[in-house]
Design a protein around this motif. Structure first.
Motif, PDB file in Angstrom:
ATOM      1  N   GLU A 127       6.456   2.649   4.413  1.00  0.00           N
ATOM      2  CA  GLU A 127       5.357   3.698   3.854  1.00  0.00           C
ATOM      3  C   GLU A 127       4.787   2.811   2.578  1.00  0.00           C
ATOM      4  O   GLU A 127       5.393   3.218   1.695  1.00  0.00           O
ATOM      5  N   ILE A 128       3.047   3.257   2.306  1.00  0.00           N
ATOM      6  CA  ILE A 128       2.345   2.504   0.458  1.00  0.00           C
ATOM      7  C   ILE A 128       2.754   3.892  -0.122  1.00  0.00           C
ATOM      8  O   ILE A 128       1.518   5.111   0.793  1.00  0.00           O
ATOM      9  N   VAL A 129       2.998   3.877  -1.798  1.00  0.00           N
ATOM     10  CA  VAL A 129       2.817   4.853  -1.938  1.00  0.00           C
ATOM     11  C   VAL A 129       2.102   4.851  -3.160  1.00  0.00           C
ATOM     12  O   VAL A 129       2.800   4.233  -4.008  1.00  0.00           O
TER      13      VAL A 129
ATOM     14  N   ARG B   7      -6.638  -7.498  -3.037  1.00  0.00           N
ATOM     15  CA  ARG B   7      -5.656  -7.800  -2.026  1.00  0.00           C
ATOM     16  C   ARG B   7      -5.831  -7.100  -0.223  1.00  0.00           C
ATOM     17  O   ARG B   7      -6.162  -8.043  -0.035  1.00  0.00           O
ATOM     18  N   CYS B   8      -6.100  -6.577   0.053  1.00  0.00           N
ATOM     19  CA  CYS B   8      -5.723  -5.862   1.059  1.00  0.00           C
ATOM     20  C   CYS B   8      -6.611  -6.854   2.396  1.00  0.00           C
ATOM     21  O   CYS B   8      -8.137  -6.437   1.978  1.00  0.00           O
ATOM     22  N   PRO B   9      -5.551  -7.102   3.060  1.00  0.00           N
ATOM     23  CA  PRO B   9      -6.324  -7.792   3.983  1.00  0.00           C
ATOM     24  C   PRO B   9      -7.265  -7.164   5.026  1.00  0.00           C
ATOM     25  O   PRO B   9      -8.298  -7.535   6.121  1.00  0.00           O
ATOM     26  N   THR B  10      -6.808  -5.980   4.727  1.00  0.00           N
ATOM     27  CA  THR B  10      -7.058  -4.532   5.736  1.00  0.00           C
ATOM     28  C   THR B  10      -8.978  -3.877   5.800  1.00  0.00           C
ATOM     29  O   THR B  10      -9.421  -2.940   6.594  1.00  0.00           O
ATOM     30  N   SER B  11      -8.816  -4.309   4.324  1.00  0.00           N
ATOM     31  CA  SER B  11      -9.581  -3.214   3.270  1.00  0.00           C
ATOM     32  C   SER B  11      -9.788  -1.882   3.650  1.00  0.00           C
ATOM     33  O   SER B  11     -10.106  -0.700   3.598  1.00  0.00           O
ATOM     34  N   CYS B  12      -7.727  -1.435   3.440  1.00  0.00           N
ATOM     35  CA  CYS B  12      -8.287  -0.317   3.915  1.00  0.00           C
ATOM     36  C   CYS B  12      -7.623   1.001   2.313  1.00  0.00           C
ATOM     37  O   CYS B  12      -7.434   2.034   2.287  1.00  0.00           O
ATOM     38  N   ILE B  13      -8.477   0.404   1.207  1.00  0.00           N
ATOM     39  CA  ILE B  13      -7.539   0.344  -0.085  1.00  0.00           C
ATOM     40  C   ILE B  13      -9.139   1.102  -0.401  1.00  0.00           C
ATOM     41  O   ILE B  13     -10.060  -0.547  -0.877  1.00  0.00           O
ATOM     42  N   GLU B  14      -9.832   2.258  -1.165  1.00  0.00           N
ATOM     43  CA  GLU B  14     -10.715   2.190  -1.583  1.00  0.00           C
ATOM     44  C   GLU B  14     -10.477   2.119  -3.447  1.00  0.00           C
ATOM     45  O   GLU B  14      -9.799   3.239  -3.290  1.00  0.00           O
TER      46      GLU B  14
ATOM     47  N   VAL C  22      -8.273   5.986  -2.871  1.00  0.00           N
ATOM     48  CA  VAL C  22      -8.090   6.241  -1.347  1.00  0.00           C
ATOM     49  C   VAL C  22      -7.298   5.194  -0.659  1.00  0.00           C
ATOM     50  O   VAL C  22      -7.408   3.502  -0.704  1.00  0.00           O
ATOM     51  N   HIS C  23      -6.502   5.720  -0.185  1.00  0.00           N
ATOM     52  CA  HIS C  23      -5.548   4.909   0.949  1.00  0.00           C
ATOM     53  C   HIS C  23      -6.085   4.988   2.337  1.00  0.00           C
ATOM     54  O   HIS C  23      -5.846   6.618   3.291  1.00  0.00           O
ATOM     55  N   ASP C  24      -6.702   4.342   4.104  1.00  0.00           N
ATOM     56  CA  ASP C  24      -5.944   4.918   4.739  1.00  0.00           C
ATOM     57  C   ASP C  24      -4.940   4.397   5.774  1.00  0.00           C
ATOM     58  O   ASP C  24      -4.565   2.762   5.764  1.00  0.00           O
TER      59      ASP C  24
ATOM     60  N   ALA D 214      -5.334   2.271   9.229  1.00  0.00           N
ATOM     61  CA  ALA D 214      -5.552   0.928   8.842  1.00  0.00           C
ATOM     62  C   ALA D 214      -5.360  -0.082   8.741  1.00  0.00           C
ATOM     63  O   ALA D 214      -5.120  -0.843   8.781  1.00  0.00           O
ATOM     64  N   CYS D 215      -3.982   1.261   7.461  1.00  0.00           N
ATOM     65  CA  CYS D 215      -3.549   0.209   6.981  1.00  0.00           C
ATOM     66  C   CYS D 215      -1.912  -0.475   7.747  1.00  0.00           C
ATOM     67  O   CYS D 215      -1.448   0.134   8.717  1.00  0.00           O
ATOM     68  N   VAL D 216      -1.956  -3.111   7.853  1.00  0.00           N
ATOM     69  CA  VAL D 216      -0.983  -2.562   8.514  1.00  0.00           C
ATOM     70  C   VAL D 216       0.042  -3.063   7.675  1.00  0.00           C
ATOM     71  O   VAL D 216       0.974  -4.236   8.282  1.00  0.00           O
ATOM     72  N   LEU D 217       0.933  -2.391   6.960  1.00  0.00           N
ATOM     73  CA  LEU D 217       2.483  -2.654   5.524  1.00  0.00           C
ATOM     74  C   LEU D 217       2.781  -3.861   5.381  1.00  0.00           C
ATOM     75  O   LEU D 217       3.715  -4.310   5.764  1.00  0.00           O
ATOM     76  N   CYS D 218       1.550  -4.895   5.017  1.00  0.00           N
ATOM     77  CA  CYS D 218       2.561  -6.150   4.823  1.00  0.00           C
ATOM     78  C   CYS D 218       2.151  -5.850   3.458  1.00  0.00           C
ATOM     79  O   CYS D 218       3.212  -7.473   2.910  1.00  0.00           O
ATOM     80  N   GLY D 219       2.357  -5.178   2.674  1.00  0.00           N
ATOM     81  CA  GLY D 219       2.712  -5.251   1.369  1.00  0.00           C
ATOM     82  C   GLY D 219       2.100  -5.661   0.471  1.00  0.00           C
ATOM     83  O   GLY D 219       3.545  -5.555  -0.826  1.00  0.00           O
ATOM     84  N   TRP D 220       1.037  -6.648   0.472  1.00  0.00           N
ATOM     85  CA  TRP D 220       1.063  -7.114  -0.207  1.00  0.00           C
ATOM     86  C   TRP D 220       0.184  -6.567  -1.378  1.00  0.00           C
ATOM     87  O   TRP D 220       0.001  -6.737  -2.649  1.00  0.00           O
ATOM     88  N   CYS D 221      -0.323  -5.768  -1.531  1.00  0.00           N
ATOM     89  CA  CYS D 221      -0.895  -4.590  -2.601  1.00  0.00           C
ATOM     90  C   CYS D 221      -0.321  -3.293  -3.053  1.00  0.00           C
ATOM     91  O   CYS D 221       0.011  -4.248  -4.296  1.00  0.00           O
ATOM     92  N   ALA D 222       1.261  -3.525  -2.701  1.00  0.00           N
ATOM     93  CA  ALA D 222       2.307  -3.737  -3.813  1.00  0.00           C
ATOM     94  C   ALA D 222       2.850  -4.290  -4.536  1.00  0.00           C
ATOM     95  O   ALA D 222       2.876  -4.556  -5.275  1.00  0.00           O
TER      96      ALA D 222
HETATM   97  S1  SF4 Z   1       0.315  -3.046   2.434  1.00  0.00           S
HETATM   98 FE1  SF4 Z   1      -0.914  -4.709   3.380  1.00  0.00          FE
HETATM   99  S2  SF4 Z   1      -2.737  -3.630   4.439  1.00  0.00           S
HETATM  100 FE2  SF4 Z   1      -1.155  -1.603   3.847  1.00  0.00          FE
HETATM  101  S3  SF4 Z   1      -2.849  -0.563   2.165  1.00  0.00           S
HETATM  102 FE3  SF4 Z   1      -0.777  -2.959   0.775  1.00  0.00          FE
HETATM  103  S4  SF4 Z   1      -2.140  -4.497   1.861  1.00  0.00           S
HETATM  104 FE4  SF4 Z   1      -3.112  -3.368   2.536  1.00  0.00          FE
END
Ligand code: SF4
Ligand code: SF4
Lengths: 123, 358
Positions: free
Chosen positions: A37-39, A54-61, A70-72, A75-83
């Motif tokens: 999970e993203i925290v 950076r988010c590929p799914t645009s789930c952060i605003e 805001v984080h959805d 829609a998050c695919v848990l790729c971890g790039w935002c972190a």
């Molecule tokens: S983990 Fe990936 S998909 Fe989920 S919020 Fe971060 S960048 Fe976006």
């Protein structure tokens, strides 16, 4: 012909522990470095918006003026790039997988944007 | 004699994915098969106009779940060509390690599904039990069980530490033993032989003419594998493609079982030879130019065409996936066989419809 080989196999299987886990009751510990999970720690976030870009799914605003992050999670695919791109490390990825939820809800946080650095006292 | 038209799919018990075939039968024998695709078209290629190249890596990884590593890797290689950078050797070897682990997990999935298509439920469960170990390796090394998501433009995101390598070695050795045992059980089974031997024969000439790729082509006796072109890594491991000459369903099954065992060896080989050093280099500036890259996926050869015009976003990404190339072969195989053989024949090309429709 195959029967003599079959019987010991069947007996062994009868007393062996099951391969599967009784899932919701029994959960395996996640491996180190598992993507979970993203925290976001609202007190450290500076609302720079890098994670949203950076988010590929645009789930952060991120809205600096409304002080809104805001984080959805649906829609998050848990790729971890935002972190990975977060400059203050306020955004982290835990090792715990997200748990199923019955309501679709976005995570809304209201971090305080950074103030201009205060003037040094002796100046 | 009257003809009957039977729709096969898009929802069919043997295939979890939506492909529709209109089968025309004469008595019980198929005389014509026509496909209809497009049930799960998602327009991922067009997303290239909306996402930056960095974000596109995550998008192309989701073209297909079971060969996501190769999709991401191939896309990154194409962009590296455009940028004119070479990833460090350690990154290249790590990519091959994950690619082979991914091939294992994909082949084990197929072997399970194939056993299921033949009604061999027990073997299906056994293969998937082994596959679980592979997914554990993926989770422990990359963080995700299926979509490993380790490639970035210029290298990889994760590294392996010595403890992990040791653990992977023991796990992979265990997997090899189990695959060997299960493969022997599968190939030694009377009913499986009856349902696959001599069924769906694709001659080498026909396979070549239809542009078949991957294990389907190698099952017809053509030694064609993109991995043979990679002298640096696969060449160092003395890679030889697995080829069978019969061209029937049995040959395609044997090729996949042999490739599964071979992939374990290749994955172990990369661990033995893993060079030390950096794992990523940073690409500089915006990409400008075109590149074509091919990669050998579990289902065959995938082709990526990437065009960048120097802007922030890419101009065009074109993906030709292996199943797309194998569908003509499937349509060629089906006529002349009884309806009862259709599910097994469809399974032997290992169709991945979400790949095909992107
Ligand atoms: S983990 Fe990936 S998909 Fe989920 S919020 Fe971060 S960048 Fe976006
Ligand atoms: S979470 Fe990190 S990257 Fe995202 S806005 Fe806050 S500080 Fe910036």
């Amino acid at each position: 012909m195959k029967l003599p080989r079959l019987i010991p196999n069947a007996l062994r299987s009868l007393f062996r522990r099951p391969t599967t886990r009784r899932y919701p009751a029994e959960v395996r510990k996640p491996y180190a470095g598992s993507r979970g999970e993203i925290v976001n720690d609202a007190s450290a976030c500076i609302l720079c918006g890098l994670c949203a870009r950076r988010c590929p799914t645009s789930c952060i605003e991120v809205d600096k003026h409304l002080c809104l992050w805001v984080h959805d999670p649906f829609a998050c695919v848990l790729c971890g790039w935002c972190a990975e791109v977060c400059p203050t490390d306020s955004l982290t990825q835990t090792e715990q997988r997200p748990t199923p939820r019955t309501v679709r809800q976005r995570t809304e946080l209201h971090p305080t944007p950074p103030q201009r650095p205060a003037k040094p006292k002796d100046a | 004699m009257g003809r009957t038209v039977i729709p096969f799919g898009p929802q069919h018990p043997v295939l979890p994915e939506p492909i529709h075939l209109t089968l025309t039968l004469e008595d019980d024998i198929i005389v014509e098969a026509l496909p209809r695709l497009g049930y799960i078209h998602r327009g991922l290629e067009l997303l290239a106009r909306k996402r930056t190249p960095d974000q596109m890596v995550q998008v192309v990884e989701r073209v297909c779940g079971i060969c996501s590593m190769m999709h991401g890797m191939c896309f990154c290689q194409a962009l590296e060509d455009i940028h004119g950078i070479t990833p460090p050797p350690r990154a290249q070897w790590l990519r091959v390690f994950w690619a082979e682990v991914h091939r294992l997990h994909s082949h084990l999935l197929w072997l399970g599904l194939f056993a299921d298509a033949l009604g061999f439920e027990n073997l299906f469960m056994q293969f998937w039990r082994v596959r679980e170990r592979i997914m554990d390796i993926q989770e422990a090394t990359s963080g995700n069980r299926v979509v490993v998501s380790v490639s970035v433009i210029g290298g990889v995101r994760r590294d392996l530490n010595p403890d992990q390598m040791l653990w992977c070695r023991t796990e992979l050795a265990g997997v090899r033993d189990e695959v060997h045992r299960l493969g022997k059980a599968m190939l030694g089974d009377y009913s499986i032989a009856k349902r696959t031997k001599g069924i769906g024969v694709l001659t080498p000439e026909r396979a070549h003419a239809l542009g078949t790729v991957g294990p389907t082509l190698r099952g017809s006796g053509v030694a064609h594998d993109i991995r043979m072109l990679d002298q640096e890594i696969y060449g160092a491991m003395e890679f030889k493609p697995c080829v069978e000459n019969d061209g029937d369903s049995w040959a395609r099954l044997t090729v996949r079982i042999r490739e599964t065992e071979q992939s374990v060896d290749l994955a172990l080989g990369t661990l033995d030879r893993l060079p030390q050093g950096e794992i990523a280099v940073k690409p500089k500036g915006q990409a400008e130019g075109e590149a074509v890259r091919r990669v050998e996926q579990p289902r065959g050869e995938a082709l990526y065409f990437v065009k960048a015009d120097g802007g922030k976003l890419l101009d065009r990404v074109r993906i030709r996936t292996p199943t797309f190339a194998n569908i003509p072969a499937l349509l060629d195989l089906l006529p002349g066989h009884s309806l009862a053989d259709a599910p097994v024949l469809v399974m032997t090309i290992d169709p991945c419809i979400s790949c095909t429709e992107r």
